[in-house]
Design a protein around this motif. Structure first.
Motif, PDB file in Angstrom:
ATOM      1  N   THR A 127       0.820  -1.226   0.000  1.00 17.60           N
ATOM      2  CA  THR A 127       0.000   0.000   0.000  1.00 17.60           C
ATOM      3  C   THR A 127       0.845   1.265   0.000  1.00 17.60           C
ATOM      4  O   THR A 127       0.295   2.370   0.037  1.00 17.60           O
ATOM      5  N   ASP A 128       2.134   1.123  -0.064  1.00 20.01           N
ATOM      6  CA  ASP A 128       3.045   2.275  -0.042  1.00 20.01           C
ATOM      7  C   ASP A 128       2.933   3.010  -1.381  1.00 20.01           C
ATOM      8  O   ASP A 128       3.396   2.528  -2.416  1.00 20.01           O
ATOM      9  N   ARG A 129       2.349   4.204  -1.360  1.00 23.73           N
ATOM     10  CA  ARG A 129       2.153   4.970  -2.586  1.00 23.73           C
ATOM     11  C   ARG A 129       3.473   5.413  -3.205  1.00 23.73           C
ATOM     12  O   ARG A 129       3.548   5.655  -4.410  1.00 23.73           O
ATOM     13  N   ARG A 130       4.501   5.532  -2.382  1.00 22.75           N
ATOM     14  CA  ARG A 130       5.814   5.950  -2.889  1.00 22.75           C
ATOM     15  C   ARG A 130       6.309   4.969  -3.948  1.00 22.75           C
ATOM     16  O   ARG A 130       6.862   5.395  -4.991  1.00 22.75           O
ATOM     17  N   TYR A 132       4.545   3.051  -5.984  1.00 21.22           N
ATOM     18  CA  TYR A 132       3.765   3.168  -7.208  1.00 21.22           C
ATOM     19  C   TYR A 132       4.076   4.468  -7.959  1.00 21.22           C
ATOM     20  O   TYR A 132       4.076   4.492  -9.199  1.00 21.22           O
ATOM     21  N   GLU A 133       4.348   5.533  -7.213  1.00 21.07           N
ATOM     22  CA  GLU A 133       4.712   6.796  -7.866  1.00 21.07           C
ATOM     23  C   GLU A 133       6.053   6.669  -8.582  1.00 21.07           C
ATOM     24  O   GLU A 133       6.220   7.165  -9.704  1.00 21.07           O
TER      25      GLU A 133
END
Length: 384
Positions: A127-130, A132-133
């Motif tokens: 779930t770490d958005r970093r 995916y970015e």
């Protein structure tokens, strides 16, 4: 073009030679520094093509063997005992061991992969958005919009798995942004160049010919060549500072590895094998900027390797055999008063029709032909 057991034997021999040639080229840093990784990939391609097309071409020269090959065939075909209506020979026993070995290894690989794939389907996406970015920065064309990224402590090395819906797996290690950029570029390059299929094909070849010692390094050398091709993509997209950070990411992965937990045939990892020589080679290629501007391959190495590949079809060794009368169609046995004669040979007599038409070979002269003339050569017969 013909496919025979003898052309297959030559294909196995030459494929083994190509595998060893890959190892030799890979160890020569001077070659890689000048031509980059292209020679390895070309020889690998020819290696696969040679085993997929074990044919005799129109220009193939047949070399007759009068002793070794016939004796080997006679030994392999020699009946040992019978099981019902089946005659058991050494060739039959070897074939059975060969096939059983293939089945055992193949089922073992498939079983391992299915269990590993079930584990991946069970594990939740991170779930770490970093992450995916950073991945979106690499996926500039938006081809992996539904990519699943998994982070788990049992994962040793970053890898990409899957042909249709790929999954990125990462070890539970903290990576800096530039390290992750290099890792993601590396794994996307594996997927873009279809390295999964190349490794799978190399694995299938190794499984089918598991008994051949010449093929033992095929999979490892293939994996290393594909790793360097992905490293090349990383170097073309990152600057010098980011490339050093990418190397730091590889060092973190090496420090995290304890045992192999990923089926190597079905995944492409950042670090396939902890081999000091191969790892040092990867680092030297990156730090030495040896992936930039190497385009001489098409004019120098390719014709040389292509010539060796074509030469591999140049000859095939087959057992020597005397022609039989049936090979020349049906004919009437001549009588003693016909226009025929014999030439004495080391193994019997060759029957000819004047002036030089060969008819058949005979071990002994038949009773109805006892009256024909016997000569030592054609020239003596033509003096008649």
């Amino acid at each position: 073009m013909y496919l025979t057991v003898f052309s297959l034997a030559m294909a196995l021999l030459w494929t083994g030679i190509f595998v060893k040639l890959i190892s030799v080229i890979r160890r020569k840093m001077s070659v890689l520094q000048f031509f980059s990784v292209s020679p390895l990939l070309i020889v690998l391609l020819f290696c696969v093509l040679r085993i997929l097309f074990p044919l005799e071409l129109p220009y193939t020269i047949v070399i007759d063997s009068k002793a070794i090959v016939p004796a080997t065939i006679d030994f392999l075909a020699m009946p040992l005992f019978k099981l019902g209506y089946i005659s058991i020979s050494p060739a039959f026993l070897i074939a059975m061991v060969w096939v059983m070995g293939i089945i055992h290894i193949l089922f073992q690989r498939i079983w391992t992969y299915l269990h590993f794939r079930q584990l991946l389907d069970f594990l939740p996406a991170v779930t770490d958005r970093r992450l995916y970015e950073l991945f979106k920065k690499v996926d500039t064309h938006g081809r992996f919009q539904k990519i699943k990224i998994i982070v788990h402590s049992d994962v040793e090395s970053p890898a990409i798995i899957g042909f249709i819906q790929p999954v990125i797996i990462l070890p539970d290690v903290h990576f800096e942004d530039d390290e992750l950029l290099g890792i993601f570029i590396h794994e996307i390059a594996h997927y873009r160049y279809r390295h999964h299929f190349i490794k799978l094909l190399a694995e299938l070849i190794s499984i089918c010919f598991w008994w051949n010692p010449l093929f033992r390094t095929l999979l490892s050398e293939t994996a290393h060549a594909l790793e360097m091709q992905s490293d090349q993509t990383v170097c073309l997209k990152l600057n010098a500072r980011q490339q050093k950070e990418y190397i730091n990411g590889i060092l973190k992965v090496i420090g995290n590895r304890k045992y192999s937990s990923i089926p190597s045939s079905f995944s492409n990892s950042l670090v396939e094998d902890i081999n000091n020589e191969k790892l040092q080679q990867r680092f030297r290629m990156i730090l030495g900027n040896h992936y930039q501007g190497r385009k001489k391959i098409s004019f120098i190495i390719l014709p040389l390797i292509l010539s060796i590949f074509l030469l591999s079809y140049g000859f095939v060794i087959q057992p020597y055999g005397e022609p039989k009368p049936s090979d020349y169609g049906e004919f009437d046995i001549p009588s003693a008063d016909c226009n025929y004669f014999f030439i004495k040979t080391e193994t019997g007599f060759d029957l000819y029709e004047y002036p030089e038409r060969f008819i058949a070979h005979m071990d002994e002269i038949e009773l109805t032909l006892k009256g024909l003339q016997i000569y030592s050569n054609i020239e003596e017969a033509n003096k008649k």
